[in-house]
Design an enzyme around this catalytic site. Structure first.
Site, PDB file in Angstrom:
ATOM      1  CD  GLN A  92       0.322  19.890  39.149  1.00  0.00           C
ATOM      2  OE1 GLN A  92       1.157  19.311  39.837  1.00  0.00           O
ATOM      3  NE2 GLN A  92      -0.584  20.691  39.693  1.00  0.00           N
ATOM      4  CG  ASN A  93      -5.407  17.027  36.470  1.00  0.00           C
ATOM      5  OD1 ASN A  93      -4.665  16.874  37.450  1.00  0.00           O
ATOM      6  ND2 ASN A  93      -6.471  17.807  36.495  1.00  0.00           N
ATOM      7  CB  CYS A 106       9.963   1.469  17.229  1.00  0.00           C
ATOM      8  SG  CYS A 106       8.193   1.505  17.569  1.00  0.00           S
ATOM      9  CB  THR A 122      -2.509  21.808  42.180  1.00  0.00           C
ATOM     10  OG1 THR A 122      -1.268  21.103  42.355  1.00  0.00           O
ATOM     11  CG2 THR A 122      -2.251  23.300  42.247  1.00  0.00           C
ATOM     12  CG  HIS A 175       2.697  15.714  35.401  1.00  0.00           C
ATOM     13  ND1 HIS A 175       2.063  15.999  36.585  1.00  0.00           N
ATOM     14  CD2 HIS A 175       3.863  16.418  35.436  1.00  0.00           C
ATOM     15  CE1 HIS A 175       2.815  16.815  37.309  1.00  0.00           C
ATOM     16  NE2 HIS A 175       3.914  17.090  36.627  1.00  0.00           N
TER      17      HIS A 175
HETATM   18  C1  BV8 Z   1      11.542  15.684  38.104  1.00  0.00           C
HETATM   19  C2  BV8 Z   1       1.888  11.550  36.222  1.00  0.00           C
HETATM   20  C3  BV8 Z   1      13.843  15.818  37.611  1.00  0.00           C
HETATM   21  C4  BV8 Z   1       1.804  10.100  36.498  1.00  0.00           C
HETATM   22  C5  BV8 Z   1       2.766  12.703  38.167  1.00  0.00           C
HETATM   23  C6  BV8 Z   1      11.838  17.338  46.916  1.00  0.00           C
HETATM   24  C7  BV8 Z   1      11.545  18.663  46.653  1.00  0.00           C
HETATM   25  C8  BV8 Z   1      11.146  19.067  45.370  1.00  0.00           C
HETATM   26  C9  BV8 Z   1      11.038  18.133  44.349  1.00  0.00           C
HETATM   27  C10 BV8 Z   1      11.316  16.821  44.638  1.00  0.00           C
HETATM   28  C11 BV8 Z   1      11.722  16.416  45.899  1.00  0.00           C
HETATM   29  N1  BV8 Z   1      11.906  15.074  45.853  1.00  0.00           N
HETATM   30  C12 BV8 Z   1      11.634  14.625  44.609  1.00  0.00           C
HETATM   31  C13 BV8 Z   1      11.304  15.679  43.862  1.00  0.00           C
HETATM   32  C14 BV8 Z   1      10.951  15.681  42.458  1.00  0.00           C
HETATM   33  C15 BV8 Z   1       9.520  15.173  42.260  1.00  0.00           C
HETATM   34  C16 BV8 Z   1       8.560  15.829  43.221  1.00  0.00           C
HETATM   35  O1  BV8 Z   1       8.155  16.959  43.048  1.00  0.00           O
HETATM   36  N2  BV8 Z   1       8.181  15.066  44.270  1.00  0.00           N
HETATM   37  C17 BV8 Z   1       7.272  15.614  45.254  1.00  0.00           C
HETATM   38  C18 BV8 Z   1       6.263  14.536  45.665  1.00  0.00           C
HETATM   39  C19 BV8 Z   1       8.075  16.119  46.443  1.00  0.00           C
HETATM   40  N3  BV8 Z   1       9.185  15.573  40.927  1.00  0.00           N
HETATM   41  C20 BV8 Z   1       9.499  14.754  39.917  1.00  0.00           C
HETATM   42  O2  BV8 Z   1       9.996  13.654  40.053  1.00  0.00           O
HETATM   43  C21 BV8 Z   1       9.223  15.318  38.537  1.00  0.00           C
HETATM   44  N4  BV8 Z   1      10.397  15.130  37.745  1.00  0.00           N
HETATM   45  O3  BV8 Z   1      11.681  16.414  39.047  1.00  0.00           O
HETATM   46  O4  BV8 Z   1      12.560  15.299  37.289  1.00  0.00           O
HETATM   47  C22 BV8 Z   1      14.723  15.429  36.504  1.00  0.00           C
HETATM   48  C23 BV8 Z   1      15.220  16.421  35.659  1.00  0.00           C
HETATM   49  C24 BV8 Z   1      16.088  16.072  34.659  1.00  0.00           C
HETATM   50  C25 BV8 Z   1      16.455  14.732  34.465  1.00  0.00           C
HETATM   51  C26 BV8 Z   1      15.924  13.730  35.307  1.00  0.00           C
HETATM   52  C27 BV8 Z   1      15.062  14.075  36.332  1.00  0.00           C
HETATM   53  C28 BV8 Z   1       8.088  14.554  37.882  1.00  0.00           C
HETATM   54  C29 BV8 Z   1       6.804  14.848  38.615  1.00  0.00           C
HETATM   55  C30 BV8 Z   1       5.629  14.256  37.836  1.00  0.00           C
HETATM   56  C31 BV8 Z   1       5.178  12.980  38.486  1.00  0.00           C
HETATM   57  N5  BV8 Z   1       3.986  12.480  37.781  1.00  0.00           N
HETATM   58  N6  BV8 Z   1       1.711  12.272  37.467  1.00  0.00           N
HETATM   59  C32 BV8 Z   1       0.419   9.723  36.920  1.00  0.00           C
HETATM   60  O5  BV8 Z   1      -0.459  10.592  37.062  1.00  0.00           O
HETATM   61  O6  BV8 Z   1       0.227   8.525  37.123  1.00  0.00           O
HETATM   62  S1  BV8 Z   1       2.502  13.618  39.570  1.00  0.00           S
HETATM   63  C33 BV8 Z   1       0.938  13.484  40.163  1.00  0.00           C
HETATM   64  O7  BV8 Z   1       0.887  14.453  41.225  1.00  0.00           O
HETATM   65  C34 BV8 Z   1      -0.188  13.913  39.229  1.00  0.00           C
HETATM   66  O8  BV8 Z   1       0.231  14.411  37.982  1.00  0.00           O
HETATM   67  C35 BV8 Z   1      -0.851  15.019  40.030  1.00  0.00           C
HETATM   68  O9  BV8 Z   1      -1.507  15.925  39.240  1.00  0.00           O
HETATM   69  C36 BV8 Z   1       0.339  15.607  40.638  1.00  0.00           C
HETATM   70  C37 BV8 Z   1       0.205  16.661  41.647  1.00  0.00           C
HETATM   71  O10 BV8 Z   1      -0.811  16.323  42.516  1.00  0.00           O
HETATM   72  P1  BV8 Z   1      -2.095  17.294  42.502  1.00  0.00           P
HETATM   73  O11 BV8 Z   1      -2.580  17.405  41.107  1.00  0.00           O
HETATM   74  O12 BV8 Z   1      -1.766  18.555  43.195  1.00  0.00           O
HETATM   75  O13 BV8 Z   1      -3.130  16.430  43.278  1.00  0.00           O
HETATM   76  P2  BV8 Z   1      -3.212  16.206  44.849  1.00  0.00           P
HETATM   77  O14 BV8 Z   1      -4.077  15.013  45.083  1.00  0.00           O
HETATM   78  O15 BV8 Z   1      -1.838  16.262  45.436  1.00  0.00           O
HETATM   79  O16 BV8 Z   1      -3.986  17.508  45.378  1.00  0.00           O
HETATM   80  C38 BV8 Z   1      -5.345  17.686  45.026  1.00  0.00           C
HETATM   81  C39 BV8 Z   1      -5.725  19.067  45.514  1.00  0.00           C
HETATM   82  O17 BV8 Z   1      -7.062  19.307  45.098  1.00  0.00           O
HETATM   83  C40 BV8 Z   1      -5.689  19.203  47.024  1.00  0.00           C
HETATM   84  O18 BV8 Z   1      -5.066  20.424  47.367  1.00  0.00           O
HETATM   85  C41 BV8 Z   1      -7.175  19.242  47.416  1.00  0.00           C
HETATM   86  O19 BV8 Z   1      -7.401  20.096  48.527  1.00  0.00           O
HETATM   87  C42 BV8 Z   1      -7.786  19.845  46.181  1.00  0.00           C
HETATM   88  N7  BV8 Z   1      -9.193  19.488  45.947  1.00  0.00           N
HETATM   89  C43 BV8 Z   1      -9.862  18.392  46.388  1.00  0.00           C
HETATM   90  N8  BV8 Z   1     -11.142  18.457  45.923  1.00  0.00           N
HETATM   91  C44 BV8 Z   1     -11.245  19.594  45.182  1.00  0.00           C
HETATM   92  C45 BV8 Z   1     -10.010  20.248  45.193  1.00  0.00           C
HETATM   93  N9  BV8 Z   1      -9.792  21.411  44.547  1.00  0.00           N
HETATM   94  C46 BV8 Z   1     -10.821  21.949  43.875  1.00  0.00           C
HETATM   95  N10 BV8 Z   1     -12.043  21.374  43.798  1.00  0.00           N
HETATM   96  C47 BV8 Z   1     -12.286  20.206  44.446  1.00  0.00           C
HETATM   97  N11 BV8 Z   1     -13.506  19.640  44.392  1.00  0.00           N
HETATM   98 ZN    ZN Z   2       7.594  -0.283  18.747  1.00  0.00          ZN
END
Ligand code: BV8
Ligand code: ZN
Length: 247
Positions: A104-105, A133, A193, A122
């Protein structure tokens, strides 16, 4: 500590026996490279609110502000280096007959660590897409341009980061491939994640339904933990190298 050792042993055996392994990573796997996660204590979204920055509406309203957010991350990631978790996953890939890394990164650190078969759900911080374009271009320059938002050198159109924003569909080909890999794997590692963002967070369920052995690596429990066969509670940069240690 014993319980974790027990769990580590079970995960090692499962990994050794399986020929088709899929990995799903999130922001936690890059934490030890100094790249902030999204939802942790000093998470990115804390300072910046997702709905203000990572949405097409925000970009339409204020492209320069959204570009400042991405420039901040591009600068930070270009100074970051892959950590032992990224390196361990590249090592694992070389050992397993069929391997796919789904991330997802958008930081590109898996490729820099040597991983080959990567699906970027993503998008990527270091690629731009022109709204005029449509041309896709890799760009590692920091800053990307003297003036934000940057414009296309081919048509003068507005450039956007080639990442998937909230409310945008994932690239269809990539998501279909990821679903296929998840539905066919024998073991899946779910690393760093929070399991909150869909459709990525639905992939472990696909693997589980297909009978895969599920291993979660995360210091904390997540909504995915209940479906995991083994939960290794710790930072990926120390757990993964131990998981790959022979014997
Ligand atoms: C879509 C790119 C439809 C940009 C990102 C309600 C229910 C279900 C879904 C939805 C809902 N409401 C809205 C939605 C849809 C929405 C969604 O899921 N929202 C969530 C918040 C509820 N999803 C979307 O909008 C997706 N698109 O659904 O489109 C559609 C279909 C057809 C036509 C039109 C539309 C698009 C989602 C993508 C968004 N873009 N990133 C950017 O990065 O700038 S998401 C963003 O969050 C990042 O990509 C990131 O990777 C991702 C997920 O987060 P995590 O990677 O899990 O990171 P997080 O910080 O949350 O967690 C870190 C974890 O690591 C923790 O658990 C922590 O404990 C752990 N950790 C910490 N340290 C360590 C560790 N683990 C191991 N080692 C360590 N040292
Ligand atoms: Zn262009």
């Amino acid at each position: 500590m014993e319980r974790n050792l027990e769990e580590l042993k079970r995960a090692k055996i499962a990994l050794r026996e399986q020929a088709r392994v899929v990995v799903l990573t999130g922001a936690g796997v890059s934490k030890e490279s100094g790249v902030p996660t999204f939802r942790g204590k000093n998470g990115l979204w804390k300072e910046f609110r997702a709905q203000e920055l990572a949405t097409p509406e925000a970009f339409k309203r204020n492209p320069a502000l959204v570009w400042e957010f991405y420039e901040f991350r591009r600068a930070l990631v270009s100074r970051a280096v892959p950590n032992p978790a990224h390196v361990a996953l590249a090592t694992l890939e070389a050992r397993v007959p069929r391997f796919c890394l789904i991330t997802q990164n958008v930081d590109g650190l898996h490729a820099r660590a040597g991983s080959k078969n990567i699906l970027e759900l993503h998008g990527n911080l270091f690629r731009t897409r022109c709204l005029g374009c449509g041309v896709l271009e890799e760009s590692f320059a920091v800053p990307i341009a003297q003036k934000l938002p940057p414009s296309c050198q081919h048509c003068g159109g507005l450039l956007r980061p080639d990442v998937v924003w909230f409310g945008e569909p994932l690239p269809a080909g990539v998501m279909n491939q990821a679903s296929e890999e998840a539905g066919k794997c024998e073991a899946m590692l779910v690393i760093g994640t929070s399991g909150l963002v869909f459709p990525a967070a639905g992939l472990p369920g696909l693997a589980k339904d297909a009978g895969a052995f599920l291993i979660e690596i995360n210091p904390e429990s997540t909504p995915l933990s209940p479906m995991a066969d083994v939960c290794l509670r710790g930072p990926a940069a120390s757990v993964l190298p131990r998981l790959l240690q022979e014997p």
